[in-house]
Design a protein around this motif. Sequence first.
Motif, PDB file in Angstrom:
ATOM      1  N   TYR A  21      28.921 -15.630 -18.715  1.00  0.00           N
ATOM      2  CA  TYR A  21      29.345 -15.141 -17.405  1.00  0.00           C
ATOM      3  C   TYR A  21      30.760 -15.619 -17.085  1.00  0.00           C
ATOM      4  N   THR A  22      31.651 -14.659 -16.906  1.00  0.00           N
ATOM      5  CA  THR A  22      33.028 -15.013 -16.538  1.00  0.00           C
ATOM      6  C   THR A  22      33.166 -15.231 -15.027  1.00  0.00           C
ATOM      7  N   ALA A  60      33.748 -19.064 -13.089  1.00  0.00           N
ATOM      8  CA  ALA A  60      32.865 -18.807 -14.228  1.00  0.00           C
ATOM      9  C   ALA A  60      31.704 -19.788 -14.241  1.00  0.00           C
TER      10      ALA A  60
END
Length: 401
Positions: free
Chosen positions: A276-277, A270
């Motif tokens: 945003y993973t 991440a």
Amino acid sequence: MTETAQNPATAMPTSEELVARIKELQPLLAANSAQGETDRRVVEESIVALTKAGVFKVATPRRYGGYESSMRTMLDVSSAVGEADGGTAWVVTLCNVCAWLTGLFSERAQDDVWADTPDAKVSGVLAPTSESIKVDGGFRVTGKWFWNSGSWHADWAVLGIPLVDGEGQRVDEGLALIPRTDLGLKETWFVAGMRSSGSNCLIAEDVFVPQHRIISSPEAIEGRYATERTEETLYRSAFVPLLALVLAGPQLGLGRKALDIVTSKAGKKAISYTSYTVQSDSVAFQLQLAEAAMRIESAHLHAYRAADDIDRAAASGEYPDVLARARVRADTAWVLENVTRAIDILLSAHGASSFAESNPLQRIWRDSAVAARHAVTLPAVDYEVYGKALLGRDDQITQLI
């Protein structure tokens, strides 16, 4: 020459075959990399494995069981080792290029090195940081040569010396082949990167070097070598271009490995403090990855263009002019500049975890940064050399072209 030494290797491996052998050894080389840093020398298990695989034979004459390959193969071999460990790649690179240097000496000198010990390794430093006294049959040499990469593993060393007349006046500069048993070693290699290269100081105290184990450096720079075997293509290669470009080999491997690590983890890691993973979803990350990849691609294009220039000239028996030789120095600088910049971008894209001691990226970064500062490959110097050559100026800043 012994009967054994006269028999060439029964089968010369291709560049692809050598790289395949190295790929099989990469897990071992990588596993030993941390210990090599701690010991400040490549782990002996790695040296033995690479020796058995023929990795140190790429620039040894076939007359002694070597592979007598090409500049391009030298890059392939060094970069493949560099994917696993930078310090090990540097030792492989320097031992192989010093084997090439040995191939420029007279056959009698080459016999001294390889006739009875075909696997003998050679290290070297070209700077004439010593004193010489002319005596019957040769010179007596006293001096110290720093940053002698592969010093722990070498059986011989090719070292720069001043050549003087009977009155002690310097009349030339030379390279001398000296057995490692005649030299002392002082541990001086305490650095941030390339720690396992073992680039220590070799010391001579009133060592006799016979005339047949000495060549003139200025003559070599102009392509006038002592070897009687003028039919051997590899040993017709341009002196400074080969010595410079070979140092780009480890960098290519380090760049490729850094790109592989960051790319492979992008779908799992991440970007902290964002939505945003995984990094791979980020356009900013994608742009960084693309720039780094293109810089590494550019480095390879310039490195292999220069290698092909060297190999073609050697095959044709034509020594490249100053402009062509200067361009190889500039090509080498371009490789280093682009690889080091690409690695910086990749570390930023990957994040702060790049610098964890357990992360191979931090070692890649340190190894690349230290190796890129070698005096023969400093970009600003190399570009100035090339710029002056482009302009046809007569005020060059170095003889090493």
